[in-house]
Design a protein around this motif. Structure first.
Motif, PDB file in Angstrom:
ATOM      1  N   ASP A 415      32.597  24.183  46.155  1.00  0.00           N
ATOM      2  CA  ASP A 415      32.792  23.087  47.105  1.00  0.00           C
ATOM      3  C   ASP A 415      32.083  23.341  48.434  1.00  0.00           C
ATOM      4  O   ASP A 415      31.581  22.419  49.069  1.00  0.00           O
ATOM      5  CB  ASP A 415      34.291  22.860  47.377  1.00  0.00           C
ATOM      6  CG  ASP A 415      34.990  22.210  46.184  1.00  0.00           C
ATOM      7  OD1 ASP A 415      34.312  21.906  45.190  1.00  0.00           O
ATOM      8  OD2 ASP A 415      36.223  22.014  46.258  1.00  0.00           O
ATOM      9  N   LYS A 416      32.070  24.604  48.847  1.00  0.00           N
ATOM     10  CA  LYS A 416      31.418  24.935  50.129  1.00  0.00           C
ATOM     11  C   LYS A 416      29.906  24.920  49.998  1.00  0.00           C
ATOM     12  O   LYS A 416      29.180  24.941  50.982  1.00  0.00           O
ATOM     13  CB  LYS A 416      31.844  26.338  50.593  1.00  0.00           C
ATOM     14  CG  LYS A 416      33.281  26.427  51.094  1.00  0.00           C
ATOM     15  CD  LYS A 416      33.561  27.774  51.762  1.00  0.00           C
ATOM     16  CE  LYS A 416      33.477  28.944  50.809  1.00  0.00           C
ATOM     17  NZ  LYS A 416      33.736  30.249  51.433  1.00  0.00           N
ATOM     18  N   GLY A 417      29.429  24.969  48.739  1.00  0.00           N
ATOM     19  CA  GLY A 417      27.986  24.997  48.502  1.00  0.00           C
ATOM     20  C   GLY A 417      27.416  26.399  48.613  1.00  0.00           C
ATOM     21  O   GLY A 417      26.206  26.586  48.551  1.00  0.00           O
ATOM     22  N   THR A 418      28.278  27.410  48.775  1.00  0.00           N
ATOM     23  CA  THR A 418      27.778  28.778  48.882  1.00  0.00           C
ATOM     24  C   THR A 418      27.545  29.383  47.506  1.00  0.00           C
ATOM     25  O   THR A 418      26.683  30.252  47.341  1.00  0.00           O
ATOM     26  CB  THR A 418      28.757  29.656  49.707  1.00  0.00           C
ATOM     27  OG1 THR A 418      30.098  29.257  49.404  1.00  0.00           O
ATOM     28  CG2 THR A 418      28.527  29.490  51.179  1.00  0.00           C
ATOM     29  N   ASN A 419      28.300  28.925  46.522  1.00  0.00           N
ATOM     30  CA  ASN A 419      28.061  29.264  45.112  1.00  0.00           C
ATOM     31  C   ASN A 419      27.878  30.743  44.835  1.00  0.00           C
ATOM     32  O   ASN A 419      27.016  31.137  44.043  1.00  0.00           O
ATOM     33  CB  ASN A 419      26.830  28.499  44.600  1.00  0.00           C
ATOM     34  CG  ASN A 419      27.115  27.015  44.523  1.00  0.00           C
ATOM     35  OD1 ASN A 419      28.132  26.600  43.977  1.00  0.00           O
ATOM     36  ND2 ASN A 419      26.245  26.214  45.117  1.00  0.00           N
ATOM     37  N   ARG A 420      28.678  31.567  45.489  1.00  0.00           N
ATOM     38  CA  ARG A 420      28.571  33.007  45.224  1.00  0.00           C
ATOM     39  C   ARG A 420      29.260  33.341  43.899  1.00  0.00           C
ATOM     40  O   ARG A 420      30.224  32.694  43.504  1.00  0.00           O
ATOM     41  CB  ARG A 420      29.211  33.805  46.365  1.00  0.00           C
ATOM     42  CG  ARG A 420      28.478  33.625  47.681  1.00  0.00           C
ATOM     43  CD  ARG A 420      29.063  34.504  48.774  1.00  0.00           C
ATOM     44  NE  ARG A 420      30.402  34.121  49.156  1.00  0.00           N
ATOM     45  CZ  ARG A 420      31.202  34.859  49.937  1.00  0.00           C
ATOM     46  NH1 ARG A 420      30.761  36.017  50.414  1.00  0.00           N
ATOM     47  NH2 ARG A 420      32.410  34.449  50.244  1.00  0.00           N
ATOM     48  N   LYS A 421      28.740  34.354  43.263  1.00  0.00           N
ATOM     49  CA  LYS A 421      29.346  34.811  42.006  1.00  0.00           C
ATOM     50  C   LYS A 421      30.713  35.417  42.310  1.00  0.00           C
ATOM     51  O   LYS A 421      30.858  36.183  43.261  1.00  0.00           O
ATOM     52  CB  LYS A 421      28.443  35.877  41.382  1.00  0.00           C
ATOM     53  CG  LYS A 421      28.926  36.396  40.057  1.00  0.00           C
ATOM     54  CD  LYS A 421      28.397  35.548  38.940  1.00  0.00           C
ATOM     55  CE  LYS A 421      28.960  35.929  37.591  1.00  0.00           C
ATOM     56  NZ  LYS A 421      28.515  34.979  36.551  1.00  0.00           N
ATOM     57  N   VAL A 422      31.701  35.094  41.495  1.00  0.00           N
ATOM     58  CA  VAL A 422      33.027  35.688  41.664  1.00  0.00           C
ATOM     59  C   VAL A 422      33.244  36.728  40.561  1.00  0.00           C
ATOM     60  O   VAL A 422      33.062  36.422  39.375  1.00  0.00           O
ATOM     61  CB  VAL A 422      34.129  34.608  41.620  1.00  0.00           C
ATOM     62  CG1 VAL A 422      35.513  35.248  41.716  1.00  0.00           C
ATOM     63  CG2 VAL A 422      33.935  33.616  42.770  1.00  0.00           C
ATOM     64  N   VAL A 423      33.557  37.935  40.968  1.00  0.00           N
ATOM     65  CA  VAL A 423      33.839  39.016  40.022  1.00  0.00           C
ATOM     66  C   VAL A 423      35.316  39.373  40.161  1.00  0.00           C
ATOM     67  O   VAL A 423      35.808  39.571  41.270  1.00  0.00           O
ATOM     68  CB  VAL A 423      32.965  40.257  40.332  1.00  0.00           C
ATOM     69  CG1 VAL A 423      33.257  41.376  39.339  1.00  0.00           C
ATOM     70  CG2 VAL A 423      31.494  39.892  40.333  1.00  0.00           C
ATOM     71  N   THR A 424      35.998  39.419  39.039  1.00  0.00           N
ATOM     72  CA  THR A 424      37.437  39.687  39.061  1.00  0.00           C
ATOM     73  C   THR A 424      37.732  40.941  38.266  1.00  0.00           C
ATOM     74  O   THR A 424      37.290  41.058  37.120  1.00  0.00           O
ATOM     75  CB  THR A 424      38.198  38.518  38.397  1.00  0.00           C
ATOM     76  OG1 THR A 424      37.629  37.325  38.856  1.00  0.00           O
ATOM     77  CG2 THR A 424      39.649  38.547  38.747  1.00  0.00           C
ATOM     78  N   VAL A 425      38.455  41.850  38.872  1.00  0.00           N
ATOM     79  CA  VAL A 425      38.770  43.111  38.215  1.00  0.00           C
ATOM     80  C   VAL A 425      40.282  43.152  38.012  1.00  0.00           C
ATOM     81  O   VAL A 425      41.043  43.124  38.975  1.00  0.00           O
ATOM     82  CB  VAL A 425      38.293  44.292  39.081  1.00  0.00           C
ATOM     83  CG1 VAL A 425      38.621  45.604  38.401  1.00  0.00           C
ATOM     84  CG2 VAL A 425      36.803  44.191  39.356  1.00  0.00           C
ATOM     85  N   LEU A 426      40.698  43.202  36.741  1.00  0.00           N
ATOM     86  CA  LEU A 426      42.119  43.041  36.428  1.00  0.00           C
ATOM     87  C   LEU A 426      42.606  44.128  35.482  1.00  0.00           C
ATOM     88  O   LEU A 426      41.915  44.472  34.513  1.00  0.00           O
ATOM     89  CB  LEU A 426      42.345  41.692  35.732  1.00  0.00           C
ATOM     90  CG  LEU A 426      41.838  40.451  36.473  1.00  0.00           C
ATOM     91  CD1 LEU A 426      41.618  39.316  35.491  1.00  0.00           C
ATOM     92  CD2 LEU A 426      42.818  40.037  37.550  1.00  0.00           C
TER      93      LEU A 426
END
Ligand SMILES: Cc1ncc(C[n+]2csc(CCOP(=O)(O)OP(=O)(O)O)c2C)c(N)n1
Length: 531
Positions: A415-426
């Motif tokens: 939505d912000k247009g920054t479109n950064r990759k999200v990495v999730t460590v679980l």
């Protein structure tokens, strides 16, 4: 004349609350009927993920957001993540439907008998309007309560027959400040103490990042040329973990934390509680001879600190004011931390090695969301955060936040247009609490890499059992889980890696996926020490 429902959406629209995370039931359908086309309903498959997604979204955008839950049962399902939103200071405006007013007295099916009690004590304000026509005004008030410092969740119970009633008067759409000031007059004792200290130290918490103080915290540290620690058990960092003055995350236990701060005559904690501890390891709160100052925008935090002098001020602004007022230090910088040695190679994948490899392959501007308990210290060392608003986790201790929060963060990035990759460590334990959020990630095609550390156990509980000397606790092993199949069932591609030789390639593959991808990593199950 507008109906209550039309007025509700009118107020929401004018407050920019056009995204609703939720899981509806019949008691909410009256409010949601003919859903306005300029609004978006992000469906979660249960209420707990709805709240954590909204929390991630609110934290990543810095804006409040609506959450729509289903009467008492939905609130009950959501409560753990409402607690997380409370400690994360996420401005969530949660609504739930209530049975028809006409029938409330006789307690029909799905009545929320104590609507204002269920979310307590984790909401700043809870309300069921006395009259139908008060619903839109209550939304305005809920917004005003949620965004003021410290930001946090609020709750509105809306009877299902209110929505078609006439609303003769719309509330005024008001502007409400989101920040306290940072008055130099009240910060003067801290300026004085820092200017005359022989070895000051800063402890920075997540509220510095929340109040956009990241750069000013760096300016302050450089002005002082002092060591900087991250406060323990915070949901997000407030200072770059790649900065040469950064020392690491303080240990969240009384005696070891005081030990880590030894040698400092002035300790200034900004934007964090003093402190969030667990486990109990008795000792003095502070090293002998040191004086602690505490800058917070949360009166509750100021109240519960066991030591120190607290000042109510905006954490980010306070960093700026202090940096302006403090004379530059004339001593050399303290030595930087030792560089971490590369983790051992070989077929066995340790958590340490996994984090190292993730750091090698992730984009520099990626966002990390974590819920990996027993190896958190290694994670923060190997996967340092160098930019603001780039690391999120829960500061409550309630599992079931990280996986859905990543969905909210990724949606915010889009939505912000920054479109950064999200990495999730679980952890393989943590991932199970709210696994169905994978479905929402798939439906929205969000570019999230879900990395599951498969150690087959609740390792941190094994470490606790050792620390607390509680042998033979049952229920700490997790055999027979297959996250790749679970991912497939929710519409995600995924794979598994168990050999160190294939780890880097597997991570690169997952990282380059355009949509959500789940990578299960079989890691060394050795239990690390708790402290
Ligand atoms: C809602 C909730 N239920 C239970 C717990 C207790 N708990 C704390 S840590 C933990 C295990 C975490 O295991 P895992 O995610 O596999 O991480 P590991 O410790 O193995 O690194 C549990 C069950 C909790 N914190 N929150």
């Amino acid at each position: 004349m507008k109906t209550v429902q039309e007025a509700f959406f009118d107020v929401a629209r004018r407050l920019n609350l056009t995204t609703i995370f939720g899981n509806p039931g019949s008691t909410e359908e009256t409010l949601l009927k003919n859903f306005p086309s300029d609004f978006r309903y992000v469906l979660a498959l249960q209420e707990a993920p709805a709240v954590a997604m909204a929390d991630g979204y609110a934290q990543a955008t810095g804006e409040p957001v609506l959450v729509n839950l289903h009467t008492a049962a939905g609130m009950g399902n959501a409560l753990g993540n409402i607690e997380s939103a409370w400690y994360n200071r996420a401005p969530l405006i949660i609504t739930a439907g209530q049975q028809t007013r006409e029938m409330l007295l006789i307690e029909p099916y799905l009545t929320n008998t104590q609507p204002l009690e269920i979310p307590k004590p984790f909401v700043k304000w809870a309300y069921e309007p006395a009259r139908p026509e008060d619903v839109p005004g209550a939304l305005m008030r809920a917004y005003a309560m949620a965004i003021q410092p410290p930001a946090g969740p609020v709750f509105l119970s809306i009877p299902m027959d209110d929505v078609d009633k006439p609303c003769p008067q719309l509330p005024e759409i008001r502007t409400i400040g989101r920040r306290l000031g940072a008055d130099p007059l009240y910060l003067a004792p801290i300026v004085e103490a820092l200017a005359t200290a022989t070895s000051p130290v800063l402890v920075i918490g997540g509220a510095v990042d929340q109040s956009d103080g990241w750069n000013d915290a760096v300016r302050l540290a450089e002005r002082l040329r002092c060591k900087v620690w991250a406060a323990p058990a915070e949901g997000r960092p407030g200072f770059p973990e790649t900065h040469p003055l950064y020392q690491g995350m303080l240990t969240s236990a009384i005696a070891p934390l005081a030990h880590e701060l030894e040698g400092h005559d002035v300790i200034v904690v900004i934007g964090a509680p003093v402190f969030r501890y667990y486990p109990y390891m008795a000792g003095n709160y502070l090293p002998a001879g040191s004086r602690l100052f505490h800058i917070t925008d949360d009166p509750n935090e100021a109240g519960r600190a066991p030591v120190g002098e607290s000042v109510l001020a905006d954490p980010g602004r306070a960093c700026a004011v202090l940096a302006d007022l403090i004379p530059p230090a004339d001593h050399p910088r303290p030595p930087a931390r030792a560089i971490l040695a590369s983790p051992a190679a070989g077929p066995v994948i340790t958590a340490d090695r996994l984090y190292h490899e993730i750091n090698e392959v992730r984009p520099d501007d990626s966002v990390l969301v974590q819920e990996s308990l027993s190896t958190l210290k290694a994670l923060r060392q190997r996967l340092p955060t160098s930019r603001p608003r780039s690391f999120f986790s829960m500061s409550s201790g309630v599992l079931g936040y990280g996986l859905p929060a990543a969905v909210g963060v990724a949606l915010a990035e889009r939505d912000k247009g920054t479109n950064r990759k999200v990495v999730t460590v679980l952890g393989d334990g943590a991932a199970n609490y709210v696994i169905q959020a994978l479905w929402t990630a798939a439906q929205h095609k969000l570019p999230i890499l879900f990395i599951i550390l498969r150690n087959g156990a609740y390792n941190i509980l094994k470490a606790f059992a050792h620390q607390l000397d509680t042998p033979k606790v049952p229920g700490l092993d997790l055999p027979g889980l297959d996250f790749v199949s679970l991912a497939k069932g929710y519409g995600l591609a995924g794979s598994r890696v168990s050999d160190g030789a294939h780890l880097a390639a597997a991570l690169r593959h997952g990282m380059s996926a355009g949509g959500p991808y789940l990578l299960e990593v079989e890691i060394d199950p050795t239990v690390p020490p708790l402290i």
